[in-house]
Design an enzyme around this catalytic site. Sequence first.
Site, mmCIF file in Angstrom:
data_model
loop_
_atom_site.group_PDB
_atom_site.id
_atom_site.type_symbol
_atom_site.label_atom_id
_atom_site.label_comp_id
_atom_site.label_asym_id
_atom_site.label_seq_id
_atom_site.Cartn_x
_atom_site.Cartn_y
_atom_site.Cartn_z
ATOM 1 N N ASP A 182 1.996 13.146 -22.566
ATOM 2 C CA ASP A 182 1.428 11.844 -22.228
ATOM 3 C C ASP A 182 2.264 10.666 -22.738
ATOM 4 O OD1 ASP A 182 -0.482 10.208 -21.036
ATOM 5 O OD2 ASP A 182 -1.652 10.027 -22.870
ATOM 6 N N CYS A 230 -15.074 20.468 -5.836
ATOM 7 C CA CYS A 230 -16.071 19.434 -6.103
ATOM 8 C C CYS A 230 -17.210 19.468 -5.089
ATOM 9 C CB CYS A 230 -15.420 18.048 -6.086
ATOM 10 S SG CYS A 230 -14.350 17.710 -7.503
ATOM 11 N N CYS A 240 -19.946 12.093 -10.853
ATOM 12 C CA CYS A 240 -19.000 11.248 -11.578
ATOM 13 C C CYS A 240 -18.859 9.874 -10.931
ATOM 14 C CB CYS A 240 -17.637 11.929 -11.672
ATOM 15 S SG CYS A 240 -16.842 12.288 -10.090
ATOM 16 N N CYS A 285 -20.568 5.865 -12.795
ATOM 17 C CA CYS A 285 -19.621 4.860 -13.291
ATOM 18 C C CYS A 285 -20.285 3.490 -13.419
ATOM 19 C CB CYS A 285 -18.404 4.768 -12.378
ATOM 20 S SG CYS A 285 -17.180 3.565 -12.950
ATOM 21 N N CYS A 315 -12.053 0.152 -14.532
ATOM 22 C CA CYS A 315 -12.361 1.300 -15.390
ATOM 23 C C CYS A 315 -12.519 0.852 -16.837
ATOM 24 C CB CYS A 315 -11.247 2.341 -15.262
ATOM 25 S SG CYS A 315 -11.433 3.750 -16.374
ATOM 26 N N CYS A 370 -14.185 5.411 -22.236
ATOM 27 C CA CYS A 370 -15.469 5.707 -21.588
ATOM 28 C C CYS A 370 -15.448 7.155 -21.139
ATOM 29 C CB CYS A 370 -15.676 4.778 -20.393
ATOM 30 S SG CYS A 370 -17.217 5.070 -19.478
ATOM 31 N N CYS A 382 -17.977 9.542 -16.665
ATOM 32 C CA CYS A 382 -17.667 10.395 -15.513
ATOM 33 C C CYS A 382 -17.319 11.812 -15.934
ATOM 34 C CB CYS A 382 -16.549 9.786 -14.673
ATOM 35 S SG CYS A 382 -14.947 9.652 -15.485
ATOM 36 N N CYS A 407 -20.076 15.831 -15.309
ATOM 37 C CA CYS A 407 -19.536 16.836 -14.395
ATOM 38 C C CYS A 407 -20.251 18.173 -14.572
ATOM 39 C CB CYS A 407 -18.043 17.025 -14.626
ATOM 40 S SG CYS A 407 -17.292 18.289 -13.560
#
Length: 346
Positions: A134, A188, A194, A198, A214, A241, A244, A248
Amino acid sequence: MDALKERLRMQARAEGFDACGVCRPDAIPQVPARLAAFLDAGWHGQMRWLEERAAWRGNPAALWPAARSIIMLAESYTPDEDPLALLDHPDRGIVSVYARGRDYHDVVKKRLKRLAGWLIAEAGEGTEVKVFVDTAPVAEKPLAEAAGIGWQGKHTNLLSRDLGNWVFLGAIFTTAEIPPDAPASEHCGSCRACLDVCPTDAFPAPFQLDARRCISYLTIEHAGPVDEELRPLLGNRIYGCDDCLAVCPWNKFARTAREARYHARAELRAPRLADLAQLDDAAFRALFSGSPIKRIGRNRFVRNVLYAIGNSGDAALRPVAQGLAEDPDPAVADAARWAAARLAAA
């Protein structure tokens, strides 16, 4: 190389990873067009590095032309408590699950380096490797999908039938030729959990994210004041946050984090907003030493805390906000005045 790949999976497990897959550097031909559409729409907001490094992010081969295989690793950080429970306690701040413990960059990178060292010894002289967590223009989620670990869900995060969506990803690029895995398929279905949860409607459509709305982007990446229309929607989320992710349905298969350093530090499970608002730079650095939160600095963090104070509805917190109305940082001072005004009208 099949025998090497099997030993690689076993070694990855021994190092603490929960999933391991392999793909080729050219396995994500769809990414450049998707990334270009995202950037053209302006959904990246202030994240200019996405523009500046788009050519590399969309083409792993350009990042390191010598690479022949990409090994993708996933490690679970599933929380041991409901991450949304604190929404019912507006005097407390919510820190995203991934940031409540030790900085995952440090933990995952050390694991990757050990595994990469093992691969060099096993694959033979001349094998080269590069590890990424990352911190480079690597499209980890599409690569993990191409490597069969999971798929990018409607919330754009990676999720797996075996791990849910609480996972950290890491990559090892190598010159070794390792047979690739079959890419994962999407599961999905018609679920919209999700998307519907939000708070800021950050998903223009399934599988698309407008980062400018977001909460993770707003509290971590966005510099300066947040638009006033969005501030009430932040609630008491002060860093990131998880909404979402938390809803799931595939999380019913998630594995609790094996790594103790990912477990929440006691002081970050339900921190009091009044205490966090008082942090000066030195206290902020001390509290968040070894935490990814340290990266955003005291000013942005306290700005977030003040938005949460303004959303708390607790008039007892108004003096805390008023005390920061003349803070040297303009965004903090603006947030403090906004919070005090909201609580005056509460």
